[in-house]
Motif scaffolding. Structure first.
Motif, PDB file in Angstrom:
ATOM      1  N   VAL A 150       0.817  -1.214   0.000  1.00 41.02           N
ATOM      2  CA  VAL A 150       0.000   0.000   0.000  1.00 41.02           C
ATOM      3  C   VAL A 150       0.852   1.265   0.000  1.00 41.02           C
ATOM      4  O   VAL A 150       0.621   2.179  -0.793  1.00 41.02           O
ATOM      5  CB  VAL A 150      -0.954   0.004   1.214  1.00 41.02           C
ATOM      6  CG1 VAL A 150      -1.728   1.319   1.288  1.00 41.02           C
ATOM      7  CG2 VAL A 150      -1.925  -1.177   1.138  1.00 41.02           C
ATOM      8  N   THR A 151       1.854   1.324   0.882  1.00 42.72           N
ATOM      9  CA  THR A 151       2.621   2.564   1.061  1.00 42.72           C
ATOM     10  C   THR A 151       3.775   2.703   0.081  1.00 42.72           C
ATOM     11  O   THR A 151       4.326   3.803  -0.066  1.00 42.72           O
ATOM     12  CB  THR A 151       3.174   2.652   2.491  1.00 42.72           C
ATOM     13  OG1 THR A 151       4.074   1.550   2.732  1.00 42.72           O
ATOM     14  CG2 THR A 151       2.056   2.604   3.510  1.00 42.72           C
ATOM     15  N   ASP A 152       4.154   1.609  -0.581  1.00 49.96           N
ATOM     16  CA  ASP A 152       5.260   1.672  -1.531  1.00 49.96           C
ATOM     17  C   ASP A 152       4.764   1.490  -2.965  1.00 49.96           C
ATOM     18  O   ASP A 152       4.801   2.405  -3.778  1.00 49.96           O
ATOM     19  CB  ASP A 152       6.308   0.603  -1.192  1.00 49.96           C
ATOM     20  CG  ASP A 152       7.568   0.726  -2.045  1.00 49.96           C
ATOM     21  OD1 ASP A 152       7.591   1.571  -2.971  1.00 49.96           O
ATOM     22  OD2 ASP A 152       8.537  -0.017  -1.807  1.00 49.96           O
ATOM     23  N   GLU A 153       4.238   0.306  -3.273  1.00 48.76           N
ATOM     24  CA  GLU A 153       3.872   0.010  -4.665  1.00 48.76           C
ATOM     25  C   GLU A 153       2.736   0.901  -5.168  1.00 48.76           C
ATOM     26  O   GLU A 153       2.842   1.517  -6.236  1.00 48.76           O
ATOM     27  CB  GLU A 153       3.484  -1.461  -4.800  1.00 48.76           C
ATOM     28  CG  GLU A 153       3.211  -1.872  -6.237  1.00 48.76           C
ATOM     29  CD  GLU A 153       3.119  -3.391  -6.396  1.00 48.76           C
ATOM     30  OE1 GLU A 153       2.385  -3.835  -7.296  1.00 48.76           O
ATOM     31  OE2 GLU A 153       3.761  -4.118  -5.606  1.00 48.76           O
ATOM     32  N   PHE A 154       1.649   0.980  -4.407  1.00 44.95           N
ATOM     33  CA  PHE A 154       0.526   1.807  -4.865  1.00 44.95           C
ATOM     34  C   PHE A 154       0.911   3.286  -4.933  1.00 44.95           C
ATOM     35  O   PHE A 154       0.403   4.022  -5.778  1.00 44.95           O
ATOM     36  CB  PHE A 154      -0.681   1.633  -3.938  1.00 44.95           C
ATOM     37  CG  PHE A 154      -1.355   0.289  -4.047  1.00 44.95           C
ATOM     38  CD1 PHE A 154      -1.145  -0.529  -5.151  1.00 44.95           C
ATOM     39  CD2 PHE A 154      -2.218  -0.165  -3.057  1.00 44.95           C
ATOM     40  CE1 PHE A 154      -1.765  -1.770  -5.262  1.00 44.95           C
ATOM     41  CE2 PHE A 154      -2.846  -1.397  -3.153  1.00 44.95           C
ATOM     42  CZ  PHE A 154      -2.622  -2.202  -4.253  1.00 44.95           C
ATOM     43  N   VAL A 155       1.802   3.699  -4.035  1.00 40.51           N
ATOM     44  CA  VAL A 155       2.258   5.097  -4.051  1.00 40.51           C
ATOM     45  C   VAL A 155       3.175   5.347  -5.244  1.00 40.51           C
ATOM     46  O   VAL A 155       3.056   6.359  -5.935  1.00 40.51           O
ATOM     47  CB  VAL A 155       2.964   5.459  -2.728  1.00 40.51           C
ATOM     48  CG1 VAL A 155       3.641   6.833  -2.833  1.00 40.51           C
ATOM     49  CG2 VAL A 155       1.961   5.451  -1.576  1.00 40.51           C
ATOM     50  N   ARG A 156       4.085   4.417  -5.520  1.00 43.95           N
ATOM     51  CA  ARG A 156       4.974   4.552  -6.671  1.00 43.95           C
ATOM     52  C   ARG A 156       4.184   4.577  -7.986  1.00 43.95           C
ATOM     53  O   ARG A 156       4.542   5.273  -8.928  1.00 43.95           O
ATOM     54  CB  ARG A 156       5.975   3.384  -6.720  1.00 43.95           C
ATOM     55  CG  ARG A 156       7.143   3.513  -5.761  1.00 43.95           C
ATOM     56  CD  ARG A 156       7.995   2.261  -5.830  1.00 43.95           C
ATOM     57  NE  ARG A 156       9.158   2.349  -4.969  1.00 43.95           N
ATOM     58  CZ  ARG A 156      10.365   2.690  -5.389  1.00 43.95           C
ATOM     59  NH1 ARG A 156      10.563   2.993  -6.651  1.00 43.95           N
ATOM     60  NH2 ARG A 156      11.379   2.738  -4.549  1.00 43.95           N
ATOM     61  N   GLN A 157       3.119   3.813  -8.024  1.00 42.20           N
ATOM     62  CA  GLN A 157       2.295   3.770  -9.220  1.00 42.20           C
ATOM     63  C   GLN A 157       1.407   5.002  -9.347  1.00 42.20           C
ATOM     64  O   GLN A 157       0.723   5.172 -10.348  1.00 42.20           O
ATOM     65  CB  GLN A 157       1.429   2.499  -9.195  1.00 42.20           C
ATOM     66  CG  GLN A 157       2.231   1.225  -9.306  1.00 42.20           C
ATOM     67  CD  GLN A 157       1.387  -0.023  -9.093  1.00 42.20           C
ATOM     68  OE1 GLN A 157       0.276   0.046  -8.556  1.00 42.20           O
ATOM     69  NE2 GLN A 157       1.901  -1.169  -9.501  1.00 42.20           N
ATOM     70  N   ARG A 158       1.408   5.832  -8.333  1.00 40.66           N
ATOM     71  CA  ARG A 158       0.635   7.083  -8.301  1.00 40.66           C
ATOM     72  C   ARG A 158      -0.869   6.854  -8.188  1.00 40.66           C
ATOM     73  O   ARG A 158      -1.653   7.686  -8.614  1.00 40.66           O
ATOM     74  CB  ARG A 158       0.960   7.966  -9.508  1.00 40.66           C
ATOM     75  CG  ARG A 158       2.436   8.377  -9.591  1.00 40.66           C
ATOM     76  CD  ARG A 158       2.880   9.119  -8.339  1.00 40.66           C
ATOM     77  NE  ARG A 158       4.303   9.430  -8.350  1.00 40.66           N
ATOM     78  CZ  ARG A 158       4.811  10.624  -8.696  1.00 40.66           C
ATOM     79  NH1 ARG A 158       4.006  11.596  -9.048  1.00 40.66           N
ATOM     80  NH2 ARG A 158       6.114  10.827  -8.674  1.00 40.66           N
ATOM     81  N   TYR A 159      -1.254   5.712  -7.622  1.00 48.62           N
ATOM     82  CA  TYR A 159      -2.659   5.508  -7.308  1.00 48.62           C
ATOM     83  C   TYR A 159      -2.997   6.150  -5.962  1.00 48.62           C
ATOM     84  O   TYR A 159      -4.129   6.567  -5.729  1.00 48.62           O
ATOM     85  CB  TYR A 159      -2.993   4.016  -7.246  1.00 48.62           C
ATOM     86  CG  TYR A 159      -3.222   3.391  -8.598  1.00 48.62           C
ATOM     87  CD1 TYR A 159      -4.278   3.799  -9.409  1.00 48.62           C
ATOM     88  CD2 TYR A 159      -2.383   2.385  -9.078  1.00 48.62           C
ATOM     89  CE1 TYR A 159      -4.492   3.228 -10.650  1.00 48.62           C
ATOM     90  CE2 TYR A 159      -2.592   1.811 -10.325  1.00 48.62           C
ATOM     91  CZ  TYR A 159      -3.644   2.244 -11.102  1.00 48.62           C
ATOM     92  OH  TYR A 159      -3.851   1.683 -12.345  1.00 48.62           O
ATOM     93  N   LEU A 160      -2.019   6.195  -5.074  1.00 47.71           N
ATOM     94  CA  LEU A 160      -2.220   6.775  -3.751  1.00 47.71           C
ATOM     95  C   LEU A 160      -1.143   7.803  -3.448  1.00 47.71           C
ATOM     96  O   LEU A 160      -0.026   7.716  -3.959  1.00 47.71           O
ATOM     97  CB  LEU A 160      -2.178   5.688  -2.667  1.00 47.71           C
ATOM     98  CG  LEU A 160      -3.237   4.597  -2.684  1.00 47.71           C
ATOM     99  CD1 LEU A 160      -2.922   3.555  -1.607  1.00 47.71           C
ATOM    100  CD2 LEU A 160      -4.631   5.175  -2.467  1.00 47.71           C
TER     101      LEU A 160
END
Length: 267
Positions: A196-206
């Motif tokens: 949640v805090t790394d992958e989704f953030v890197r993908q710019r979803y969060l």
């Protein structure tokens, strides 16, 4: 979290876990990492591009544009934003003086052949993503086809219904209700907090933002740039209305926000 959404999410996880090979479910953090070394690059002027084109054949331009298309399609598999510096370094290379023409040609191919729109989401750091025009038409509920997407959709729904920002403990408590404990390694997601805090953030979803003056340190979540571009709030609200068996207009604040924003953007 509504029972219907939780049930739908858990059904998706169960079904896809049986059908999806483990090799397709492993997404290490290393796969999301990009080169940190920027190479000097200044966008060439129109006159510089025109002059450089005199020494480039149409076949060479088409070939380089095709390489750019392939580069974007590979990154799209993991929803990784593409840095202009990496694109120039690894693909464009000695053709940097005609970079605008290469991108124009690649963008046209991505649009006409693959139904993908090339969008620059960060003008300062020059980050590009691809937006699926077909996904925007179909709506977010049709994209809940894998456990990770299902998990992301749940988080985006919670943030939207809570007014656009939630503290991290709200997200973690919601996931616990779905038997996805952020403090334990999950069979499907592995390290949930890292996802949640790394992958989704890197993908710019969060977006994960530190809350000032908190001890211990706390964070809050917002929709990221990719989510704002890809996910229709109108369709999301309609989907939640179906799950609740409720008229979406009864959520007056969310209904007003969804219909006042241009989401998805026009092509």
């Amino acid at each position: 979290m509504v029972p219907g959404l939780a049930a739908r999410f858990l059904d998706v996880m169960t079904q896809r876990k049986r059908a999806t090979p483990s090799s397709q479910r492993q997404h290490g953090v290393s796969a999301l990492q990009e080169d940190e070394d920027d190479i000097p690059f200044t966008q060439p002027s129109t006159s510089q591009v025109q002059k450089a084109l005199e020494n480039v054949t149409p076949a060479q331009l088409d070939h380089k544009a095709s390489e750019v298309v392939q580069y974007f399609l590979v990154k799209q598999q993991k929803k990784i934003p593409v840095r202009r510096a990496d694109l120039v370094k690894h693909v464009v290379k000695e053709y940097r003086n005609i970079f605008p023409e290469i991108m124009k040609s690649a963008s046209k191919t991505l649009d006409q052949v693959f139904g993908l729109k090339l969008v620059e989401i960060d003008n300062k750091n020059h980050l590009y993503i691809l937006i699926s025009k077909l996904e925007n038409v179909d709506g977010p509920h049709t994209s809940v086809s894998s456990p990770k997407v299902g998990l992301l959709f749940v988080i985006l729904s919670v943030i939207f219904m809570k007014g656009g920002v939630v503290r991290e403990n709200v997200i973690w408590n919601t996931l616990k209700k779905l038997r996805v404990d952020p403090g334990e390694k999950h069979a499907e997601f592995g390290d949930v907090k890292r996802l949640v805090t790394d992958e989704f953030v890197r993908q710019r979803y969060l977006e994960c933002v530190r809350i000032p003056h908190t001890e211990p340190v706390e964070h809050e979540f917002h929709w990221g740039q990719r989510a704002e571009l890809e996910v229709s709030k109108v369709k999301l609200l309609e989907f939640l209305g179906q799950l609740h068996d409720q008229d979406p207009q009864l959520w007056s604040q969310q209904f007003k926000e969804a219909h006042s924003s241009v989401n998805p953007p026009s092509s």
